[in-house]
Design a protein around this motif. Structure first.
Motif, PDB file in Angstrom:
ATOM      1  N   ASN A  80      -0.447  -0.048  -6.754  1.00  0.00           N
ATOM      2  CA  ASN A  80      -1.315  -0.187  -7.922  1.00  0.00           C
ATOM      3  C   ASN A  80      -2.740   0.319  -7.673  1.00  0.00           C
ATOM      4  O   ASN A  80      -3.664  -0.037  -8.402  1.00  0.00           O
ATOM      5  N   LEU A  81      -2.919   1.135  -6.638  1.00  0.00           N
ATOM      6  CA  LEU A  81      -4.250   1.676  -6.372  1.00  0.00           C
ATOM      7  C   LEU A  81      -4.700   2.580  -7.508  1.00  0.00           C
ATOM      8  O   LEU A  81      -3.891   3.236  -8.172  1.00  0.00           O
ATOM      9  N   SER A  82      -6.009   2.639  -7.723  1.00  0.00           N
ATOM     10  CA  SER A  82      -6.551   3.551  -8.728  1.00  0.00           C
ATOM     11  C   SER A  82      -6.396   4.996  -8.237  1.00  0.00           C
ATOM     12  O   SER A  82      -6.135   5.244  -7.053  1.00  0.00           O
ATOM     13  N   SER A  83      -6.580   5.946  -9.138  1.00  0.00           N
ATOM     14  CA  SER A  83      -6.461   7.356  -8.772  1.00  0.00           C
ATOM     15  C   SER A  83      -7.463   7.727  -7.682  1.00  0.00           C
ATOM     16  O   SER A  83      -7.137   8.469  -6.745  1.00  0.00           O
ATOM     17  N   ALA A  84      -8.686   7.206  -7.787  1.00  0.00           N
ATOM     18  CA  ALA A  84      -9.715   7.508  -6.788  1.00  0.00           C
ATOM     19  C   ALA A  84      -9.346   6.936  -5.427  1.00  0.00           C
ATOM     20  O   ALA A  84      -9.521   7.595  -4.382  1.00  0.00           O
ATOM     21  N   GLU A  85      -8.818   5.706  -5.412  1.00  0.00           N
ATOM     22  CA  GLU A  85      -8.424   5.089  -4.143  1.00  0.00           C
ATOM     23  C   GLU A  85      -7.238   5.824  -3.522  1.00  0.00           C
ATOM     24  O   GLU A  85      -7.175   6.008  -2.301  1.00  0.00           O
ATOM     25  N   MET A  86      -6.293   6.267  -4.362  1.00  0.00           N
ATOM     26  CA  MET A  86      -5.136   6.989  -3.838  1.00  0.00           C
ATOM     27  C   MET A  86      -5.541   8.353  -3.299  1.00  0.00           C
ATOM     28  O   MET A  86      -4.979   8.825  -2.301  1.00  0.00           O
ATOM     29  N   ARG A  87      -6.524   9.001  -3.916  1.00  0.00           N
ATOM     30  CA  ARG A  87      -6.983  10.301  -3.412  1.00  0.00           C
ATOM     31  C   ARG A  87      -7.589  10.178  -2.017  1.00  0.00           C
ATOM     32  O   ARG A  87      -7.486  11.094  -1.211  1.00  0.00           O
ATOM     33  N   LYS A  88      -8.244   9.045  -1.753  1.00  0.00           N
ATOM     34  CA  LYS A  88      -8.805   8.829  -0.416  1.00  0.00           C
ATOM     35  C   LYS A  88      -7.706   8.663   0.622  1.00  0.00           C
ATOM     36  O   LYS A  88      -7.877   9.032   1.789  1.00  0.00           O
ATOM     37  N   LEU A  89      -6.592   8.111   0.199  1.00  0.00           N
ATOM     38  CA  LEU A  89      -5.474   7.864   1.104  1.00  0.00           C
ATOM     39  C   LEU A  89      -4.611   9.108   1.278  1.00  0.00           C
ATOM     40  O   LEU A  89      -4.210   9.460   2.394  1.00  0.00           O
ATOM     41  N   ARG A  90      -4.339   9.798   0.169  1.00  0.00           N
ATOM     42  CA  ARG A  90      -3.457  10.954   0.164  1.00  0.00           C
ATOM     43  C   ARG A  90      -4.114  12.149   0.874  1.00  0.00           C
ATOM     44  O   ARG A  90      -5.236  12.531   0.554  1.00  0.00           O
ATOM     45  N   GLY A  91      -3.413  12.713   1.816  1.00  0.00           N
ATOM     46  CA  GLY A  91      -3.949  13.838   2.566  1.00  0.00           C
ATOM     47  C   GLY A  91      -4.747  13.412   3.778  1.00  0.00           C
ATOM     48  O   GLY A  91      -5.025  14.233   4.660  1.00  0.00           O
ATOM     49  N   MET A 118      -9.480  19.956   3.309  1.00  0.00           N
ATOM     50  CA  MET A 118      -9.087  18.648   3.821  1.00  0.00           C
ATOM     51  C   MET A 118     -10.200  18.030   4.669  1.00  0.00           C
ATOM     52  O   MET A 118     -10.482  16.836   4.573  1.00  0.00           O
ATOM     53  N   PHE A 119     -10.840  18.848   5.485  1.00  0.00           N
ATOM     54  CA  PHE A 119     -11.909  18.347   6.350  1.00  0.00           C
ATOM     55  C   PHE A 119     -13.170  18.036   5.557  1.00  0.00           C
ATOM     56  O   PHE A 119     -13.911  17.106   5.883  1.00  0.00           O
ATOM     57  N   VAL A 120     -13.410  18.815   4.494  1.00  0.00           N
ATOM     58  CA  VAL A 120     -14.583  18.564   3.652  1.00  0.00           C
ATOM     59  C   VAL A 120     -14.400  17.276   2.853  1.00  0.00           C
ATOM     60  O   VAL A 120     -15.304  16.429   2.781  1.00  0.00           O
ATOM     61  N   LEU A 121     -13.221  17.102   2.251  1.00  0.00           N
ATOM     62  CA  LEU A 121     -12.975  15.955   1.373  1.00  0.00           C
ATOM     63  C   LEU A 121     -12.831  14.645   2.139  1.00  0.00           C
ATOM     64  O   LEU A 121     -13.325  13.602   1.708  1.00  0.00           O
ATOM     65  N   HIS A 122     -12.142  14.698   3.279  1.00  0.00           N
ATOM     66  CA  HIS A 122     -11.793  13.458   3.965  1.00  0.00           C
ATOM     67  C   HIS A 122     -12.607  13.165   5.220  1.00  0.00           C
ATOM     68  O   HIS A 122     -12.680  12.014   5.653  1.00  0.00           O
ATOM     69  N   LYS A 123     -13.209  14.186   5.815  1.00  0.00           N
ATOM     70  CA  LYS A 123     -13.938  13.982   7.064  1.00  0.00           C
ATOM     71  C   LYS A 123     -15.436  14.237   6.933  1.00  0.00           C
ATOM     72  O   LYS A 123     -16.182  14.094   7.906  1.00  0.00           O
ATOM     73  N   GLY A 124     -15.862  14.633   5.742  1.00  0.00           N
ATOM     74  CA  GLY A 124     -17.292  14.854   5.516  1.00  0.00           C
ATOM     75  C   GLY A 124     -17.860  16.053   6.247  1.00  0.00           C
ATOM     76  O   GLY A 124     -19.075  16.135   6.468  1.00  0.00           O
ATOM     77  N   ALA A 125     -17.027  17.017   6.613  1.00  0.00           N
ATOM     78  CA  ALA A 125     -17.503  18.208   7.324  1.00  0.00           C
ATOM     79  C   ALA A 125     -18.172  19.176   6.362  1.00  0.00           C
ATOM     80  O   ALA A 125     -17.895  19.181   5.156  1.00  0.00           O
ATOM     81  N   THR A 126     -19.076  20.001   6.883  1.00  0.00           N
ATOM     82  CA  THR A 126     -19.634  21.095   6.095  1.00  0.00           C
ATOM     83  C   THR A 126     -18.574  22.191   6.002  1.00  0.00           C
ATOM     84  O   THR A 126     -17.613  22.221   6.783  1.00  0.00           O
TER      85      THR A 126
END
Length: 326
Positions: A80-91, A118-126
């Motif tokens: 039942n996670l929200s779309s935003a929460e699932m995006r953080k998990l997915r990938g 993937m690195f920009v979205l999930h790891k905060g890389a430039t």
């Protein structure tokens, strides 16, 4: 084995909407995956394997919808996670290798940028850092000349190279769980072996758990410790891989195993043709009453056409759904 599974699925149900009616495309599906384990999910096309995987990462789209059950990842309910929460998990924590990389990859973007995202979205890389990580990711999946290949578009790569790119994207952030949906479909045999070795090695190095979805029993036997056999939206047998292939219990599993080509063995016994399971998987809107396998089952009796078989725990571990599994 850990006290708490990495992934625990209980009584999963996925409905298919047809007009105003709803039909259970997947029903009462339950399984667990331990950390670092590879679980196989097998069955013919149309049995519900791929949509089960899509449900785990919140990618079901109408007319399919999650209609019940619990999906617990690392001890937390995620259905039942929200779309935003699932995006953080997915990938990031859960990744997926899709069945056809040519349709899963963006044809308008270089493969290096798709990995770098993937690195920009999930790891905060430039973006500059991410591009360097993308080259390293391609190198880790044995893509030759990765510094040049990052600039290529999907259509410029072979099927095997596109599949390697998909694996690089899926493993970029070091996920805890990898969903591999037919990862070697339409690949040459030698390329298939390389891809499977790659998944096995990377999984072992990072402790990643894998859900391996396939209709290729040889692949499953080679990769998995436990196997779930799926038919018409249900898991009809779930056991250790060795037991599944040595002493299958469900008539459907027996049919799948009997259809495997065994080099030399059949000729020695005078068998010239492979065995086959007559009929096809029924459509979702027309599942039979009672056991869903009864129209194709050699062992079906009156009770199979009336009563839905209950789950029976097997003496040596695992379970089966069949009135006549003995």
């Amino acid at each position: 084995m850990t006290a708490q599974p990495l992934l625990e699925v209980q009584n999963l149900r996925i409905d298919l909407a047809i007009g105003n009616a709803r039909f259970p495309a997947v029903q009462d599906v339950s399984f667990t995956i331990e950390k670092g384990e590879t679980l196989g999910l097998v069955g013919e096309s149309g049995c519900g394997k791929s949509i089960t995987a899509l449900a785990l990462i919140g990618l079901l789209r109408p007319p399919l919808s999650l209609a019940g059950g619990t999906i617990r990842f690392n001890g937390k309910d995620i259905q039942n996670l929200s779309s935003a929460e699932m995006r953080k998990l997915r990938g990031n924590r859960i990744s997926m290798i899709f069945q056809e990389p040519m349709t899963a990859l963006n044809p308008l973007s270089p493969v290096g940028r798709q990995i770098a995202e993937m690195f920009v979205l999930h790891k905060g890389a430039t973006w500059k850092e991410a591009e360097r990580h993308a080259i390293e990711a391609l190198a880790s999946v044995r893509v030759p000349a990765p510094d040049r290949r990052v600039k290529d578009y999907p259509h410029q790569l072979s099927g095997g190279m596109r599949q390697r790119v998909m694996i690089a994207i899926a493993l970029a952030c070091g996920p805890d769980l990898l969903l591999a949906d037919e990862p070697t479909t339409a690949l040459d045999v030698t390329v298939q072996a390389e891809i499977l070795d790659l998944i096995r090695e990377l999984s072992a190095a990072k402790g990643t758990a894998v859900l391996m979805i396939s209709h290729d029993l040889g692949l499953i036997a080679n990769m998995c410790r436990r196997v779930g056999v799926m038919y018409a939206g249900r898991i009809v047998e779930h056991r250790a891989a060795e037991d599944i292939f040595r002493t299958p219990s469900h008539p459907y599993t027996k049919g799948l195993v009997a259809s495997l080509p065994l080099l030399g063995a059949r000729a020695q016994h005078g068998q010239k043709r492979l065995q086959e399971i007559e009929g096809v998987v029924p459509p979702v809107a027309d599942f039979p009453v009672g056991c869903r396998f009864n129209p194709r089952c050699y062992a079906a009796t009156d009770v199979c056409h009336v009563d839905d078989p209950a789950v029976t725990e097997l003496r040596h571990g695992g379970y089966v759904r069949c009135h006549h599994h003995d």
